[in-house]
Design a protein around this motif. Structure first.
Motif, PDB file in Angstrom:
ATOM      1  N   SER A   1      -5.092   5.655   0.899  1.00  0.00           N
ATOM      2  CA  SER A   1      -4.399   4.401   0.632  1.00  0.00           C
ATOM      3  C   SER A   1      -4.572   3.971  -0.820  1.00  0.00           C
ATOM      4  O   SER A   1      -5.682   4.025  -1.366  1.00  0.00           O
ATOM      5  CB  SER A   1      -4.912   3.307   1.565  1.00  0.00           C
ATOM      6  OG  SER A   1      -4.230   2.090   1.342  1.00  0.00           O
ATOM      7  N   ASN A   2      -3.470   3.550  -1.446  1.00  0.00           N
ATOM      8  CA  ASN A   2      -3.468   3.100  -2.834  1.00  0.00           C
ATOM      9  C   ASN A   2      -2.755   1.758  -2.915  1.00  0.00           C
ATOM     10  O   ASN A   2      -1.772   1.522  -2.210  1.00  0.00           O
ATOM     11  CB  ASN A   2      -2.740   4.102  -3.744  1.00  0.00           C
ATOM     12  CG  ASN A   2      -3.458   5.427  -3.852  1.00  0.00           C
ATOM     13  OD1 ASN A   2      -4.096   5.725  -4.835  1.00  0.00           O
ATOM     14  ND2 ASN A   2      -3.353   6.254  -2.806  1.00  0.00           N
ATOM     15  N   ARG A   3      -3.235   0.899  -3.805  1.00  0.00           N
ATOM     16  CA  ARG A   3      -2.673  -0.443  -3.963  1.00  0.00           C
ATOM     17  C   ARG A   3      -1.692  -0.474  -5.129  1.00  0.00           C
ATOM     18  O   ARG A   3      -2.062  -0.212  -6.276  1.00  0.00           O
ATOM     19  CB  ARG A   3      -3.786  -1.456  -4.206  1.00  0.00           C
ATOM     20  CG  ARG A   3      -3.331  -2.893  -4.375  1.00  0.00           C
ATOM     21  CD  ARG A   3      -2.830  -3.461  -3.088  1.00  0.00           C
ATOM     22  NE  ARG A   3      -2.615  -4.911  -3.174  1.00  0.00           N
ATOM     23  CZ  ARG A   3      -2.111  -5.639  -2.182  1.00  0.00           C
ATOM     24  NH1 ARG A   3      -1.787  -5.072  -1.032  1.00  0.00           N
ATOM     25  NH2 ARG A   3      -1.947  -6.942  -2.327  1.00  0.00           N
TER      26      ARG A   3
ATOM     27  N   PHE B   1      -1.692   0.201 -10.542  1.00  0.00           N
ATOM     28  CA  PHE B   1      -1.958   1.066  -9.392  1.00  0.00           C
ATOM     29  C   PHE B   1      -3.459   1.145  -9.208  1.00  0.00           C
ATOM     30  O   PHE B   1      -4.181   1.578 -10.105  1.00  0.00           O
ATOM     31  CB  PHE B   1      -1.357   2.454  -9.639  1.00  0.00           C
ATOM     32  CG  PHE B   1      -1.064   3.240  -8.391  1.00  0.00           C
ATOM     33  CD1 PHE B   1      -0.366   2.679  -7.345  1.00  0.00           C
ATOM     34  CD2 PHE B   1      -1.476   4.560  -8.263  1.00  0.00           C
ATOM     35  CE1 PHE B   1      -0.079   3.394  -6.193  1.00  0.00           C
ATOM     36  CE2 PHE B   1      -1.205   5.292  -7.123  1.00  0.00           C
ATOM     37  CZ  PHE B   1      -0.493   4.710  -6.086  1.00  0.00           C
ATOM     38  N   ASN B   2      -3.924   0.676  -8.071  1.00  0.00           N
ATOM     39  CA  ASN B   2      -5.366   0.592  -7.798  1.00  0.00           C
ATOM     40  C   ASN B   2      -6.107  -0.192  -8.880  1.00  0.00           C
ATOM     41  O   ASN B   2      -7.220   0.151  -9.280  1.00  0.00           O
ATOM     42  CB  ASN B   2      -5.967   1.997  -7.656  1.00  0.00           C
ATOM     43  CG  ASN B   2      -5.425   2.721  -6.429  1.00  0.00           C
ATOM     44  OD1 ASN B   2      -5.212   2.111  -5.392  1.00  0.00           O
ATOM     45  ND2 ASN B   2      -5.204   4.016  -6.562  1.00  0.00           N
TER      46      ASN B   2
ATOM     47  N   ALA C   1      -4.040   7.513  -9.304  1.00  0.00           N
ATOM     48  CA  ALA C   1      -3.884   7.808  -7.876  1.00  0.00           C
ATOM     49  C   ALA C   1      -5.170   8.349  -7.273  1.00  0.00           C
ATOM     50  O   ALA C   1      -5.970   9.010  -7.946  1.00  0.00           O
ATOM     51  CB  ALA C   1      -2.748   8.808  -7.675  1.00  0.00           C
ATOM     52  N   ARG C   2      -5.353   8.088  -5.974  1.00  0.00           N
ATOM     53  CA  ARG C   2      -6.470   8.654  -5.227  1.00  0.00           C
ATOM     54  C   ARG C   2      -5.980   9.023  -3.827  1.00  0.00           C
ATOM     55  O   ARG C   2      -4.983   8.461  -3.337  1.00  0.00           O
ATOM     56  CB  ARG C   2      -7.625   7.660  -5.137  1.00  0.00           C
ATOM     57  CG  ARG C   2      -7.295   6.345  -4.460  1.00  0.00           C
ATOM     58  CD  ARG C   2      -8.384   5.319  -4.671  1.00  0.00           C
ATOM     59  NE  ARG C   2      -8.078   4.042  -4.027  1.00  0.00           N
ATOM     60  CZ  ARG C   2      -8.502   2.869  -4.471  1.00  0.00           C
ATOM     61  NH1 ARG C   2      -9.248   2.802  -5.563  1.00  0.00           N
ATOM     62  NH2 ARG C   2      -8.204   1.753  -3.823  1.00  0.00           N
TER      63      ARG C   2
ATOM     64  N   GLU D   1       0.839  -1.191   0.000  1.00  0.00           N
ATOM     65  CA  GLU D   1       0.000   0.000   0.000  1.00  0.00           C
ATOM     66  C   GLU D   1       0.879   1.248   0.000  1.00  0.00           C
ATOM     67  O   GLU D   1       1.938   1.270   0.640  1.00  0.00           O
ATOM     68  CB  GLU D   1      -0.916   0.019   1.227  1.00  0.00           C
ATOM     69  CG  GLU D   1      -1.866  -1.174   1.315  1.00  0.00           C
ATOM     70  CD  GLU D   1      -2.884  -1.194   0.190  1.00  0.00           C
ATOM     71  OE1 GLU D   1      -3.450  -0.120  -0.111  1.00  0.00           O
ATOM     72  OE2 GLU D   1      -3.108  -2.277  -0.380  1.00  0.00           O
TER      73      GLU D   1
END
Length: 263
Positions: A180-182, A155-156, A176-177, A126
């Motif tokens: 938390s991002n995966r 990404f996410n 991106a957000r 994360e």
């Protein structure tokens, strides 16, 4: 014309007609310490400078205009440290998943399934993103450092493409957000390590020097290797003492912010 150069990159550009508008003829940063930066011209004729470090810039156009811009408050690149979850495909000798506190070559692992693995394994973790990273003309970039041998970044859940040569860098902004991002990085290495790993096991065929002497009965019968080997070739490329090739995500992995300014 937008040209993005990788290290040591070059192109030939041929303009067949005279330009119909003012255009850039020279661009420079105040010092070589400015690092990576680029200039682009929009369809409306304005110029934009994107930089990954703080610096002052000067542009000169064919019409004699001198344009200046300066970036002062960009933060330094942030290291992305462990832990990383590293997942392997089932049936290729490696465990389903290992947790890495730091990055390194698979060949340094005490687990022989990881040490001799060849194929594609997935790193995941994360990352936290805040507004300051992606607002006000800023963009967020991931640099994987050294990769052996190619990487595919998501990404996410959004696929951001395959990186197959240095610099192993990709923009994260579109996916991106805030919060938390995966991050997932699939890394694929070469075949020699698994072949060398299989050489640690008893032989499952006969060789006539380097080439195969005859097709083994177990292969013709469609059965797995009686010695537990995972690969089979018709040429004896490697021995059990052959040196292994560095594999995996070696890093260092960093997050950096780029700033676009209009002089």
């Amino acid at each position: 014309v937008r040209l993005n150069f990788a290290p040591a990159g070059s192109v030939f550009v041929l303009f067949r007609h005279k330009p119909g508008a003012d255009h850039l003829i020279h661009a420079e940063a105040e010092s070589a310490a400015a690092g990576v930066w680029r200039v682009a011209q929009s369809k409306s004729g304005t110029f934009g400078i994107t930089t990954w470090s703080n610096a002052a810039f000067e542009l000169r156009t064919a019409a004699g205009k001198v344009l200046r811009a300066q970036v002062r408050d960009l933060p330094a690149a942030q290291p992305v440290s462990g832990p990383w979850a590293l997942s392997f495909p089932h049936g290729w000798g490696a465990p389903d998943q290992v947790i890495l506190e730091k990055l390194g070559s698979w060949t340094e692992s005490a687990n022989e399934g990881v040490k001799y693995f060849s194929g594609t394994a997935t790193y995941s973790r994360e990352l936290v993103v805040d507004d300051s990273m992606v607002s006000g003309g800023r963009s967020l970039w991931l640099d994987l450092g050294s990769v052996k041998n190619i990487a595919e970044v998501s990404f996410n859940g959004r696929n951001l493409g395959i990186l197959w040569k240095p610099p192993f860098r990709v923009e994260l902004t579109p996916a991106a957000r805030r919060g938390s991002n995966r991050l997932e990085v699939k890394v694929t290495n070469l075949w020699p390590n698994r072949l060398i790993g299989d050489e640690q096991l008893p032989p499952d065929c006969e060789w006539n020097g380097k080439p195969l002497k005859a097709w083994p009965d177990w292969l013709l019968a469609g059965k797995p290797s009686p010695s537990g080997r995972l690969t089979f070739t018709t040429w004896h490329h490697w021995s059990k003492d052959s040196p292994l090739l560095e594999s995996g995500l070696l890093g260092p992995v960093t997050l950096s912010i780029a700033q676009e300014v209009i002089p």
